[in-house]
Design a protein around this motif. Structure first.
Motif, short mmCIF file in Angstrom:
data_model
loop_
_atom_site.label_atom_id
_atom_site.label_comp_id
_atom_site.label_asym_id
_atom_site.label_seq_id
_atom_site.Cartn_x
_atom_site.Cartn_y
_atom_site.Cartn_z
N THR A 268 5.41 -3.62 1.66
CA THR A 268 5.91 -3.10 0.39
C THR A 268 5.04 -1.91 0.00
N PHE A 269 5.59 -1.05 -0.85
CA PHE A 269 4.98 0.25 -1.06
C PHE A 269 4.65 0.46 -2.53
N MET A 270 3.53 1.14 -2.75
CA MET A 270 3.11 1.46 -4.10
C MET A 270 3.83 2.68 -4.63
N ASN A 271 4.06 3.67 -3.76
CA ASN A 271 4.71 4.91 -4.20
C ASN A 271 5.31 5.57 -2.98
N PHE A 272 6.63 5.75 -3.00
CA PHE A 272 7.30 6.37 -1.86
C PHE A 272 7.69 7.81 -2.13
N THR A 273 7.40 8.30 -3.32
CA THR A 273 7.79 9.65 -3.69
C THR A 273 7.02 10.68 -2.87
N GLY A 274 7.76 11.63 -2.32
CA GLY A 274 7.13 12.71 -1.58
C GLY A 274 6.73 12.37 -0.17
N PHE A 275 7.04 11.17 0.30
CA PHE A 275 6.66 10.80 1.67
C PHE A 275 7.69 11.36 2.64
N SER A 276 7.22 12.04 3.65
CA SER A 276 8.11 12.59 4.68
C SER A 276 7.64 12.13 6.04
N PRO A 277 8.57 11.62 6.87
CA PRO A 277 8.17 11.11 8.19
C PRO A 277 7.79 12.25 9.13
N ASN A 278 6.91 11.93 10.06
CA ASN A 278 6.58 12.90 11.11
C ASN A 278 6.73 12.20 12.46
N SER B 206 0.85 -1.18 0.00
CA SER B 206 0.00 0.00 0.00
C SER B 206 0.89 1.24 0.00
N SER B 207 0.29 2.39 0.19
CA SER B 207 1.05 3.64 0.27
C SER B 207 1.68 3.74 1.65
N PRO B 208 2.76 4.52 1.79
CA PRO B 208 3.35 4.69 3.12
C PRO B 208 2.37 5.25 4.14
N GLN B 209 1.50 6.15 3.70
CA GLN B 209 0.52 6.74 4.62
C GLN B 209 -0.44 5.67 5.14
N ASP B 210 -0.93 4.81 4.24
CA ASP B 210 -1.85 3.75 4.68
C ASP B 210 -1.16 2.77 5.62
N ARG C 133 13.78 3.63 4.31
CA ARG C 133 13.47 4.96 4.83
C ARG C 133 12.20 4.97 5.67
N PHE C 134 11.34 3.96 5.48
CA PHE C 134 10.14 3.89 6.31
C PHE C 134 10.48 3.59 7.76
N LEU C 135 11.70 3.09 8.01
CA LEU C 135 12.11 2.82 9.39
C LEU C 135 12.09 4.08 10.24
N LEU C 136 12.25 5.24 9.61
CA LEU C 136 12.22 6.50 10.36
C LEU C 136 10.85 6.77 10.95
N GLN C 137 9.83 5.99 10.53
CA GLN C 137 8.49 6.12 11.10
C GLN C 137 8.27 5.19 12.28
N LEU C 138 9.23 4.32 12.58
CA LEU C 138 9.00 3.23 13.51
C LEU C 138 9.95 3.25 14.70
N THR C 139 9.46 2.71 15.79
CA THR C 139 10.27 2.34 16.94
C THR C 139 9.90 0.92 17.31
N ALA C 140 10.90 0.03 17.32
CA ALA C 140 10.63 -1.38 17.57
C ALA C 140 11.71 -1.94 18.50
N PRO C 141 11.56 -1.79 19.80
CA PRO C 141 12.62 -2.17 20.74
C PRO C 141 12.92 -3.66 20.80
N MET C 142 12.00 -4.53 20.32
CA MET C 142 12.20 -5.97 20.39
C MET C 142 12.60 -6.57 19.04
N LEU C 143 12.82 -5.75 18.04
CA LEU C 143 13.11 -6.26 16.70
C LEU C 143 14.45 -7.00 16.69
N SER C 144 14.43 -8.23 16.12
CA SER C 144 15.66 -9.03 16.03
C SER C 144 15.99 -9.44 14.60
#
Length: 509
Positions: A310-320, A289-293, A337-348
């Motif tokens: 996976t993403f349909m279009n990443f152009t113009g997406f900015s993290p907040n 889907s889109s990064p926003q969705d 770059r979508f990782l900048l939207q996430l915090t995952a303390p248990m990710l291995s």
């Protein structure tokens, strides 16, 4: 009729050994005639004729005796085969498999199907071909009939409808795995009705539509299951349509056991349909889907454990603001770059499907502010450069590293950086599995093997895989790989087919 000896079992005949050869010969020595071309004397002719006549009689006797022996031997062979077959048939009566409970027998058969067939898409109509006892067990074992494929049929095709009815009857009260083909084009009202009537037993549901359509179409026939999906645990869609063209009613909001949601296929061929789900209880999610969705979905799904995006279009997406996923262990995504939207303390475990330099730069900050400890990292279509080395330098806990290079070099830079010397600054010193490959010919073999030797056996590097998705035959590497194997390292060079299998196996967590 020949008789059989009661001691050895041999046939008794009136067989008599022929006379010795020298008993048939005359006392007169005819050797000189046999060994030369001399003309016999007239006085020797009667004796020679007698020898020939008696020899012919003896040959006839021996031929008759040989024939009798052949007849007797044929009878013995036939008797032996009949006895062996009789033993085999009676031994089968004592076979342990006759004592296996029907439940266990059908369980073994079910495992066999799971290993060789896609049971969610092919009902086992062929069970009637097995032996009668097993057929009876199979027909009376509900779990063998719990995978229901709803075929594409016309309204007048009553044969397939009867087959589905029979399978539902044999499934008794077992949980059902329902695979629904062509959800838009071929809905038989009678067939849909009998499958929908058992929605309370649905354990998994797969909705597929391979034909795209420019117009929207609602799946109103699903409305009858609302409030009855008490056992649904898994939902899967594979629908070839633009987002918004497939209208799925909100029937899954009241599915209390729903945990796994896969809204695109494993090759990410189709975007995820718009669908309302109880995201707060979902633990496994795959979508395109889109990064926003995706961000909205993750914000509503705090209990995710594994996730593929996976993403349909990443152009113009900015993290907040970032989304925190406190239970997320495994993540696969198409754009780091979508990782900048996430915090995952248990990710291995992290799988990144595309890694240009600008995207790799997002990896290390994510790990640092999440405070997670990555042990498995897969970087596909990765640019080899200082950004990658910088990211790896901050991931000291990595034990599994797979890198698929997308550029032609400089591979030696990465291998030199990963060569260890025992200093605290060594790059990823705890790696146990290392796989590396690309589609170019220059592998920088000297640098690669120097790195491997520095890690093996000093850090117990256990597995090495060198792969190539094109056609390449590296004779300069065979001897070195064999030397590593001789020392105890599990080292292999993978050809094209095994490379494809390896990459497919790690794309999705």
């Amino acid at each position: 009729m020949p008789q059989i000896c009661d001691k050895c079992g041999a046939l008794l005949t009136n067989f008599r050994l022929p006379l010795p050869v020298d008993c048939l010969s005359s006392s007169r020595d005819l050797t000189h005639l046999l060994a030369s071309n001399e003309v016999p004397l007239d006085s020797d002719l009667p004796l020679i004729r007698d020898i020939i006549s008696s020899g012919e009689s003896r040959v006839d006797i021996l031929s008759s005796q040989i024939h009798n022996l052949q007849v007797n031997l044929t009878q013995l062979l036939r008797c032996r085969d009949d006895t062996a077959n009789d033993i085999h048939r009676h031994r089968a009566i004592l076979s342990p498999i006759r004592h296996i409970p029907p439940e266990l027998l059908c369980g073994i058969f079910l495992l066999t199907l799971d290993g060789n067939e896609d049971t969610s898409k092919k009902p086992p109509w062929y069970l009637g071909q097995i032996c009668r006892a097993w057929r009876h067990s199979a027909l009376s074992f509900p779990n063998l009939w719990s995978s229901i494929t709803v075929p594409s049929v016309s309204s007048g095709d009553s044969g397939l409808v009867s087959l589905v009815e029979a399978q539902l009857l044999r499934s008794a009260k077992a949980p059902l795995d329902v695979y629904w083909r062509n959800i838009r084009t071929s809905i038989n009202p009678h067939l849909a009705g009998i499958v929908l009537a058992h929605c309370g037993r649905w354990r998994s549901l797969c909705l597929e539509e391979t034909q795209s359509s420019p117009s929207s179409y609602p799946l109103n026939w699903l409305g009858v299951v609302r409030g009855h999906l008490h056992g649904l645990e898994r939902l899967e869609t594979n629908i070839a349509a633009t987002i918004g063209h497939v209208i799925i009613p909100d029937v899954f909001l009241s599915a209390p056991k729903l945990r796994q949601v896969y809204l695109t296929n494993e090759r990410f061929g189709h975007p995820s349909p718009a669908i309302m789900l109880p995201w707060n209880q979902i633990t496994h999610y795959r979508g395109k889907s889109s990064p926003q969705d995706h961000r909205r979905i993750l914000a509503d799904a705090p209990n995710l454990v594994t996730c593929t995006l996976t993403f349909m279009n990443f152009t113009g997406f900015s993290p907040n603001t970032t989304v925190t996923l406190p239970h997320l262990r495994c993540l696969s995504l198409g754009e780091p770059r979508f990782l900048l939207q996430l915090t995952a303390p248990m990710l291995s475990e992290l799988v990144s499907l595309s890694n240009p330099p600008s995207s790799i730069a997002a990896l290390l900050p994510f790990v640092q502010y999440s405070g997670c400890t990555l042990t498995k990292l897969v970087l596909m279509r990765c640019t080899i450069g200082p950004e990658l080395i910088s990211a790896l330098r901050g991931l000291a806990a990595i034990t599994y590293l797979l890198v698929e290079a997308s550029n032609g070099g400089p591979h030696s830079t990465l291998f030199d950086a990963m060569t260890i010397s025992g200093d605290p600054s060594d790059l990823c010193p705890n790696i146990r599995f290392f796989a590396y490959g690309h589609r170019f010919r220059d592998y920088a073999w000297d640098h690669l093997f120097a790195m491997v030797h520095s890690r093996f056996p000093s850090t117990n590097l256990a597995i090495l895989r060198i792969f190539h998705d094109g056609t390449m035959n590296p004779p300069e590497a065979w001897a070195r790989l064999q030397a590593l194997r001789d020392r105890g390292l599990d080292a292999e060079y993978l050809g094209r087919l095994r490379t494809v299998r390896l990459l497919e196996s790690v794309r999705i967590v």
